[in-house]
Write a protein that holds these residues in place. Structure first.
Motif, PDB file in Angstrom:
ATOM      1  N   GLU A  92      -6.316  -6.920  -2.906  1.00 34.49           N
ATOM      2  CA  GLU A  92      -7.107  -5.616  -2.773  1.00 34.49           C
ATOM      3  C   GLU A  92      -6.100  -3.894  -3.182  1.00 34.49           C
ATOM      4  O   GLU A  92      -6.106  -3.307  -3.340  1.00 34.49           O
ATOM      5  CB  GLU A  92      -6.848  -5.204  -0.826  1.00 34.49           C
TER       6      GLU A  92
ATOM      7  N   ARG B 117      -7.412   1.728  -9.656  1.00 29.08           N
ATOM      8  CA  ARG B 117      -7.995   2.838  -9.557  1.00 29.08           C
ATOM      9  C   ARG B 117      -7.090   4.187  -9.433  1.00 29.08           C
ATOM     10  O   ARG B 117      -7.507   5.427  -9.840  1.00 29.08           O
ATOM     11  CB  ARG B 117      -8.553   3.535  -7.200  1.00 29.08           C
ATOM     12  N   GLN B 118      -5.459   4.253  -9.394  1.00 31.41           N
ATOM     13  CA  GLN B 118      -4.785   5.190  -9.015  1.00 31.41           C
ATOM     14  C   GLN B 118      -4.698   5.492 -10.952  1.00 31.41           C
ATOM     15  O   GLN B 118      -4.710   6.768 -11.935  1.00 31.41           O
ATOM     16  CB  GLN B 118      -4.137   5.122  -7.914  1.00 31.41           C
TER      17      GLN B 118
ATOM     18  N   GLN C 166      -6.682  -1.275  -5.639  1.00 26.63           N
ATOM     19  CA  GLN C 166      -6.400   0.376  -5.530  1.00 26.63           C
ATOM     20  C   GLN C 166      -4.898   0.290  -6.160  1.00 26.63           C
ATOM     21  O   GLN C 166      -5.220   1.926  -7.236  1.00 26.63           O
ATOM     22  CB  GLN C 166      -5.899   0.441  -3.637  1.00 26.63           C
TER      23      GLN C 166
ATOM     24  N   VAL D  74       1.110   2.486  -3.515  1.00 22.63           N
ATOM     25  CA  VAL D  74      -0.203   2.964  -4.066  1.00 22.63           C
ATOM     26  C   VAL D  74      -0.108   3.897  -3.397  1.00 22.63           C
ATOM     27  O   VAL D  74      -0.577   5.339  -4.243  1.00 22.63           O
ATOM     28  CB  VAL D  74      -1.768   2.270  -3.341  1.00 22.63           C
TER      29      VAL D  74
ATOM     30  N   GLN E 250      -0.523   8.138  -5.143  1.00 14.31           N
ATOM     31  CA  GLN E 250      -1.954   8.498  -5.483  1.00 14.31           C
ATOM     32  C   GLN E 250      -1.338  10.146  -5.371  1.00 14.31           C
ATOM     33  O   GLN E 250      -2.095  11.054  -5.378  1.00 14.31           O
ATOM     34  CB  GLN E 250      -2.601   8.354  -4.386  1.00 14.31           C
TER      35      GLN E 250
ATOM     36  N   MET F   2       0.654  -1.786  -0.332  1.00 13.27           N
ATOM     37  CA  MET F   2      -0.296   0.137   0.103  1.00 13.27           C
ATOM     38  C   MET F   2       1.078   1.408   0.289  1.00 13.27           C
ATOM     39  O   MET F   2       0.189   2.512  -0.224  1.00 13.27           O
ATOM     40  CB  MET F   2      -1.164   0.033   0.881  1.00 13.27           C
TER      41      MET F   2
END
Length: 405
Positions: A156, A163-164, A160, A111, A115, A108
């Protein structure tokens, strides 16, 4: 033919708000007969095709306020199904992970870093034009796709990352479009829609689709633009976050007005009203995505003023544009030039060529330092619009300086 007549009778009856019994009475009155030899059951038989009206047909037409030929007209083909965003996805799956590739483990943290970079790109777009940002935007998009495809990650983290990728595709597509690279922008947007849908983020998918619809509407593909703008609204539905739904409806309004015609103009105004209602209706408490930080009542006024300008209603457009421009951040040079361009056109429509020329001169000055195809196109639009007033000294000077004859 019989089925067509029956279907037309039913359609026109319902459009007038008549019951079958009321239509039967009106038919008898049109025929000038005493009593009611035609009753509700007879109308039902006509509508279901069990009986053909024949001698009653002209009286049915008179009762419905149409010609007999209208009742005989063939059935219209069924409405095509509403488009969905799936209709606009790229061919194949450009986001499929590389088979047998054992890349580094992605967590994450990666990620979150992505972001932050995407958000920085959005903020940069507020003050810089597409020509300045296209290279870093495309580099960021390629990096994000490579990270997803070549790295190993949990489901997961993968979601994500998708999504980015969707977010960076939206801003990269916007930047490419502003730089005049419309084919590249369309490819990027379609990639972004695919990523957002795989991430099951329908709000993001709608935002990207709306951006592509906006480009299509502005580049001569108005029918496609309207179809896609509506698809974005349909897919996300009424439960979308307030800012998201307002933005989608804003783009529907623009797509309608670019499509042209009186009916589309009315639909544009209706969509604007719904956008304003959506923005003010936050009773559900749904939080809007962070990337929609710029969507507010001021932005809706901007779109409203642009719609009025496109509809040649300067008495409505000019006051709105003055209000918007009076408090606008001067560091947002590109947007300032764009909004002033609509002001210049609206003033020309209002038969104020001297003021229009002064505003146009400011637009040209701002646009000369901005590597943006959007502003360049708006300069061309203004100068073309002002040719009608070429005999006005201020306009003549402006056109001569920019070699428009």
């Amino acid at each position: 033919m019989t089925n067509a007549i029956g279907a037309n009778i039913k359609r026109l009856r319902e459009a007038r708000g008549y019951s079958q019994a009321r239509l039967a009475h009106e038919v008898c009155r049109a025929a000038g007969v005493i009593g009611d030899p035609v009753g509700r059951q007879e109308v039902s038989r006509w509508e279901t095709g069990k009986r053909t009206p024949r001698e009653w047909l002209p009286f049915i037409a008179a009762a419905l306020g149409v010609s007999a030929d209208t009742l005989r007209a063939p059935l219209a083909p069924p409405e095509p199904p509403l488009p969905t965003l799936a209709d606009f996805l790229p061919e194949g799956d450009p986001l499929s992970p590389l088979q047998g590739h054992s890349g580094r483990r992605i967590g994450m943290g990666a990620v979150e870093d992505l972001q932050q970079r995407v958000h920085g790109l959005r903020l940069a777009d507020d003050v810089l034009a597409g020509g300045d940002l296209i290279r870093p935007a495309l580099r960021e998009l390629r990096s994000a796709v490579k990270l997803y495809r070549e790295g190993s990650h949990t489901s997961e983290v993968g979601r994500q990352l998708l999504r980015q990728i969707g977010e960076v595709a939206q801003i990269a597509g916007w930047i490419a479009s502003d730089a005049g690279q419309h084919a590249e922008a369309e490819r990027i947007y379609r990639l972004g829609i695919s990523a957002a849908r795989q991430a099951e983020d329908h709000t993001l998918a709608g935002n990207i689709a709306g951006s592509l619809a906006y480009q299509l509407s502005n580049t001569g593909r108005e029918v496609e633009g309207l179809k896609l703008a509506r698809a974005a609204v349909n897919e996300t539905g009424p439960d979308a976050p307030p800012k998201a739904r307002a933005l989608y409806l804003d783009r529907v309004a623009w797509a309608h007005v670019k499509a042209g015609g009186i009916e589309n103009g009315q639909q544009a105004m209706r969509a604007l009203g719904e956008a304003g209602q959506a923005l003010s209706d936050d009773s559900a408490g749904t939080e809007s995505p962070a990337y929609m930080y710029w969507v507010d009542a001021g932005e809706l006024r901007v779109m409203e003023s642009r719609v009025y300008t496109e509809l040649h209603r300067p008495l409505r457009a000019v006051p709105l544009l003055r209000e918007v421009l009076s408090g606008y951040d001067a560091t947002h040079t590109r947007e300032m030039a764009l909004y002033l361009s609509w002001m210049a056109v609206a003033l020309a429509d209002a038969n104020e060529p001297e003021e229009a020329a002064a505003v146009a001169e400011r637009v040209v000055s701002l646009a000369s330092d901005i590597p943006s195809e959007r502003t360049a196109e708006r300069v061309r639009v203004i100068l073309q619009r002002l040719r009608e007033y070429a005999d006005v000294p201020e306009v003549a000077t402006l056109l001569a300086e920019h070699q428009v004859t």
